[in-house]
Motif scaffolding. Structure first.
Motif, PDB file in Angstrom:
ATOM      1  N   ILE A 175      17.122  -0.079   7.171  1.00 15.90           N
ATOM      2  CA  ILE A 175      16.962  -1.511   7.413  1.00 15.90           C
ATOM      3  C   ILE A 175      15.548  -1.988   7.067  1.00 15.90           C
ATOM      4  O   ILE A 175      15.126  -3.065   7.487  1.00 15.90           O
ATOM      5  CB  ILE A 175      17.270  -1.868   8.877  1.00 15.90           C
ATOM      6  N   THR A 176      14.833  -1.189   6.295  1.00 19.48           N
ATOM      7  CA  THR A 176      13.442  -1.511   5.992  1.00 19.48           C
ATOM      8  C   THR A 176      13.226  -1.533   4.486  1.00 19.48           C
ATOM      9  O   THR A 176      13.652  -0.633   3.779  1.00 19.48           O
ATOM     10  CB  THR A 176      12.486  -0.479   6.624  1.00 19.48           C
ATOM     11  N   VAL A 177      12.553  -2.573   4.027  1.00 21.77           N
ATOM     12  CA  VAL A 177      12.138  -2.625   2.633  1.00 21.77           C
ATOM     13  C   VAL A 177      10.624  -2.718   2.603  1.00 21.77           C
ATOM     14  O   VAL A 177      10.015  -3.443   3.390  1.00 21.77           O
ATOM     15  CB  VAL A 177      12.776  -3.813   1.875  1.00 21.77           C
ATOM     16  N   SER A 178      10.014  -1.936   1.748  1.00 24.56           N
ATOM     17  CA  SER A 178       8.556  -1.885   1.707  1.00 24.56           C
ATOM     18  C   SER A 178       8.076  -1.828   0.272  1.00 24.56           C
ATOM     19  O   SER A 178       8.586  -1.054  -0.534  1.00 24.56           O
ATOM     20  CB  SER A 178       8.039  -0.656   2.472  1.00 24.56           C
ATOM     21  N   MET A 179       7.122  -2.679  -0.034  1.00 24.69           N
ATOM     22  CA  MET A 179       6.523  -2.668  -1.364  1.00 24.69           C
ATOM     23  C   MET A 179       5.030  -2.926  -1.236  1.00 24.69           C
ATOM     24  O   MET A 179       4.596  -3.767  -0.452  1.00 24.69           O
ATOM     25  CB  MET A 179       7.152  -3.748  -2.244  1.00 24.69           C
ATOM     26  N   ARG A 180       4.278  -2.209  -2.033  1.00 23.29           N
ATOM     27  CA  ARG A 180       2.840  -2.412  -2.050  1.00 23.29           C
ATOM     28  C   ARG A 180       2.478  -3.472  -3.084  1.00 23.29           C
ATOM     29  O   ARG A 180       3.019  -3.495  -4.180  1.00 23.29           O
ATOM     30  CB  ARG A 180       2.111  -1.115  -2.407  1.00 23.29           C
ATOM     31  N   THR A 181       1.533  -4.304  -2.729  1.00 23.77           N
ATOM     32  CA  THR A 181       1.062  -5.322  -3.652  1.00 23.77           C
ATOM     33  C   THR A 181       0.633  -4.699  -4.974  1.00 23.77           C
ATOM     34  O   THR A 181       0.968  -5.193  -6.051  1.00 23.77           O
ATOM     35  CB  THR A 181      -0.126  -6.075  -3.022  1.00 23.77           C
ATOM     36  N   THR A 182      -0.089  -3.600  -4.899  1.00 23.06           N
ATOM     37  CA  THR A 182      -0.628  -2.996  -6.101  1.00 23.06           C
ATOM     38  C   THR A 182       0.448  -2.433  -7.008  1.00 23.06           C
ATOM     39  O   THR A 182       0.219  -2.213  -8.198  1.00 23.06           O
ATOM     40  CB  THR A 182      -1.618  -1.872  -5.732  1.00 23.06           C
ATOM     41  N   ASP A 183       1.652  -2.180  -6.478  1.00 21.64           N
ATOM     42  CA  ASP A 183       2.729  -1.647  -7.298  1.00 21.64           C
ATOM     43  C   ASP A 183       3.421  -2.722  -8.126  1.00 21.64           C
ATOM     44  O   ASP A 183       4.068  -2.422  -9.126  1.00 21.64           O
ATOM     45  CB  ASP A 183       3.780  -0.959  -6.409  1.00 21.64           C
ATOM     46  N   TYR A 184       3.317  -3.977  -7.697  1.00 17.30           N
ATOM     47  CA  TYR A 184       4.129  -5.016  -8.310  1.00 17.30           C
ATOM     48  C   TYR A 184       3.342  -6.212  -8.846  1.00 17.30           C
ATOM     49  O   TYR A 184       3.897  -7.061  -9.520  1.00 17.30           O
ATOM     50  CB  TYR A 184       5.174  -5.528  -7.297  1.00 17.30           C
ATOM     51  N   LEU A 185       2.080  -6.288  -8.542  1.00 19.03           N
ATOM     52  CA  LEU A 185       1.268  -7.402  -9.019  1.00 19.03           C
ATOM     53  C   LEU A 185       0.034  -6.893  -9.727  1.00 19.03           C
ATOM     54  O   LEU A 185      -0.491  -5.828  -9.414  1.00 19.03           O
ATOM     55  CB  LEU A 185       0.803  -8.276  -7.842  1.00 19.03           C
ATOM     56  N   THR A 186      -0.428  -7.661 -10.691  1.00 18.38           N
ATOM     57  CA  THR A 186      -1.707  -7.381 -11.328  1.00 18.38           C
ATOM     58  C   THR A 186      -2.709  -8.374 -10.767  1.00 18.38           C
ATOM     59  O   THR A 186      -2.793  -9.518 -11.203  1.00 18.38           O
ATOM     60  CB  THR A 186      -1.613  -7.522 -12.854  1.00 18.38           C
ATOM     61  N   LEU A 187      -3.436  -7.952  -9.750  1.00 21.84           N
ATOM     62  CA  LEU A 187      -4.428  -8.808  -9.122  1.00 21.84           C
ATOM     63  C   LEU A 187      -5.816  -8.449  -9.626  1.00 21.84           C
ATOM     64  O   LEU A 187      -6.072  -7.305 -10.017  1.00 21.84           O
ATOM     65  CB  LEU A 187      -4.398  -8.615  -7.604  1.00 21.84           C
ATOM     66  N   PRO A 188      -6.731  -9.420  -9.645  1.00 20.09           N
ATOM     67  CA  PRO A 188      -8.114  -9.082  -9.965  1.00 20.09           C
ATOM     68  C   PRO A 188      -8.605  -8.000  -9.010  1.00 20.09           C
ATOM     69  O   PRO A 188      -8.320  -8.053  -7.806  1.00 20.09           O
ATOM     70  CB  PRO A 188      -8.861 -10.402  -9.734  1.00 20.09           C
ATOM     71  N   GLU A 189      -9.278  -7.026  -9.522  1.00 18.79           N
ATOM     72  CA  GLU A 189      -9.713  -5.906  -8.698  1.00 18.79           C
ATOM     73  C   GLU A 189     -10.750  -6.359  -7.677  1.00 18.79           C
ATOM     74  O   GLU A 189     -11.728  -7.035  -8.013  1.00 18.79           O
ATOM     75  CB  GLU A 189     -10.315  -4.816  -9.574  1.00 18.79           C
ATOM     76  N   ALA A 190     -10.520  -6.002  -6.434  1.00 16.86           N
ATOM     77  CA  ALA A 190     -11.463  -6.336  -5.368  1.00 16.86           C
ATOM     78  C   ALA A 190     -12.528  -5.248  -5.278  1.00 16.86           C
ATOM     79  O   ALA A 190     -12.220  -4.056  -5.311  1.00 16.86           O
ATOM     80  CB  ALA A 190     -10.746  -6.483  -4.037  1.00 16.86           C
ATOM     81  N   THR A 191     -13.764  -5.665  -5.182  1.00 11.97           N
ATOM     82  CA  THR A 191     -14.867  -4.720  -5.005  1.00 11.97           C
ATOM     83  C   THR A 191     -15.403  -4.852  -3.580  1.00 11.97           C
ATOM     84  O   THR A 191     -15.472  -5.951  -3.026  1.00 11.97           O
ATOM     85  CB  THR A 191     -16.005  -4.993  -6.003  1.00 11.97           C
ATOM     86  N   ARG A 192     -15.734  -3.710  -2.999  1.00 13.01           N
ATOM     87  CA  ARG A 192     -16.278  -3.700  -1.645  1.00 13.01           C
ATOM     88  C   ARG A 192     -17.698  -3.163  -1.670  1.00 13.01           C
ATOM     89  O   ARG A 192     -17.973  -2.152  -2.321  1.00 13.01           O
ATOM     90  CB  ARG A 192     -15.400  -2.841  -0.725  1.00 13.01           C
TER      91      ARG A 192
END
Length: 455
Positions: free
Chosen positions: A224-241
């Motif tokens: 009953i659970t669906v899980s997806m990581r943002t990084t697996d499905y979107l190309t976002l600008p890389e965040a730097t820390r």
């Protein structure tokens, strides 16, 4: 606006339609709200399966985000919404108004249950930020549990399902499936999957997962659970820390050492229990930030090193805006007094002004503005004046900028005091992330290639 869903959004919408009870662990910025609203629209107007839908969310999200999403998309034009917000009288009027979707702040769930009495009208409930129901002793959990038998469809949404420990997911799933998969009682769940860790005599303060129990938990909830990581499905600008470390002057360091010594001495010689440990950590965080509350509630200023660093960042921003997360009220007040143009983001107008670029330095508290708000249009630089212990609040606040629609690489800057509790906080957050990552990956949706490339 015409809605053109991504493949993972179509998958999520269909999963909600196909599963009357489900948990959606969707990465931040992947459109949990629109995916869920699309499912609601289909269930109401195509399947005729639901009548009234209740959305439980952080109050600002209930007030602003869900109504705005409904108004934004063409295919949701037939849906009506009634935010149950405001005074008791205003909430009562909104709850009794005829609508398709009702939104309410999670702290008002006990009030809503009492208001309706035995006439609970909502056959579908959406819990936005499911992890906020992780405490089975909380009034909001008990109230929703009371009316759970009257709910035919329930959906839990979050991007941070287990921010601290797998113990945190028992209560959310107790609401989702009535205890079918992880048991009806927290004590049984804890005894089955965990072992005592730290204790003081007969009192256990922490629990550790039994070997192999994490996989057993994942297997139990996977259907009953669906899980997806943002990084697996979107190309976002890389965040730097990055971490900007400030050093205290000898006089300031001596003052803090004295206060720390007095704090510890005030606790006595006994082993520090959980409550006192939390109090101590808060005091040390305050000292690292430059001020501390006295027993009478007065603010004692100790140093300005973090304020100086923030002022330098604001000067160096070169026209870019800064979104600053504070933790203590005295930090907010000191920042407002020190930084020209600084403004607390609290109202709908504040958030609109931020996204329009009218606020050079915006201040938010991650506990009140960390969920659901779209702030990516207003800037790409996040500054943590004090980083909290909560991984959930930390990640959710960062996702206000680092999300879909962001056009600039996001910078996440931490202002840390050298040789202070700040370093301990970052180490603890890194350890907690391991548990959460394992949970998300274990139940990650396996979309086949055809579904991923569907038009």
């Amino acid at each position: 606006m015409q809605y053109k869903p991504h493949d993972y959004q179509r998958h999520t919408t269909q999963f909600i339609i196909d599963h009357p009870e489900c948990a959606i662990f969707l990465g931040m910025g992947m459109g949990k709200t629109i995916s869920t609203l699309t499912a609601i629209e289909a269930l109401k107007h195509d399947y005729f399966d639901v009548d009234k839908v209740l959305v439980v969310a952080p109050v600002r999200v209930a007030r602003d985000t869900w109504p705005a999403e409904i108004e934004k998309w063409d295919h949701l034009a037939d849906l009506t919404v009634s935010p149950i917000i405001g005074t008791a009288g205003q909430r009562a009027a909104a709850a009794d108004r005829q609508a398709d979707i009702y939104t309410i702040g999670r702290e008002n769930i006990p009030w809503l249950v009492k208001h309706h009495g035995g006439r609970w009208p909502y056959d579908m409930v959406i819990i936005d930020e499911l992890s906020s129901f992780k405490n089975p002793q909380a009034k909001r959990f008990k109230a929703l549990k009371k009316v759970r038998p009257k709910i035919t469809r329930i959906v839990g949404l979050t991007g941070t399902p287990a921010p601290n420990s797998l113990l945190d997911i028992w209560a959310p799933f107790r609401l989702i499936d009535n205890g079918q998969r992880l048991g009806k009682f927290i004590t049984h769940y804890r005894d089955q999957y965990f072992l005592p860790d730290k204790r003081n005599g007969q009192v256990v303060y922490s629990w550790k997962i039994r070997p192999g129990a994490d996989q057993a938990i994942y297997d139990n909830i996977a259907d009953i659970t669906v899980s997806m990581r943002t990084t697996d499905y979107l190309t976002l600008p890389e965040a730097t820390r990055q971490h900007i470390e400030v050093t205290l002057a000898p006089k300031e360091k001596k003052m803090i050492d004295t206060l720390k010594k007095d704090l510890v001495l005030d606790l006595g010689d006994d082993t520090i229990d959980a409550e006192n440990a939390a109090t101590l950590s808060n005091k040390l965080l305050q000292l690292a930030g430059g001020a501390i509350y006295s027993q009478d509630g007065d603010v004692i200023e100790v140093h300005d090193q973090k304020l100086n660093a923030l002022a330098e960042l604001a000067d160096q921003a070169d026209g870019n805006t800064l979104l600053v997360c504070y933790w203590f009220k005295h930090e907010r007040d000191r920042i407002l007094a020190r930084i020209p143009g600084a403004r607390v983001l609290d109202t709908k107008q504040d958030f609109e002004d931020w996204n329009d670029g009218k606020v050079p330095v915006g201040l938010i508290h991650p506990a009140s503005a960390g969920h659901g708000l779209n702030l990516q249009a207003g800037g790409h630089i996040m500054v943590w004046f004090t980083t909290p212990w909560s991984l959930e609040l930390y990640e959710q606040a960062n996702a206000r900028l680092n999300r879909q629609g962001q056009t600039e690489p996001v910078s996440i800057i931490h202002i840390d005091t050298a040789n202070s509790i700040d370093q301990d906080v970052h180490a603890a957050l890194a350890r907690k992330d391991t548990t959460q990552s394992a949970l998300i990956e274990a139940v990650a949706a396996e979309l086949d290639q055809a579904e991923r490339t569907a038009a």
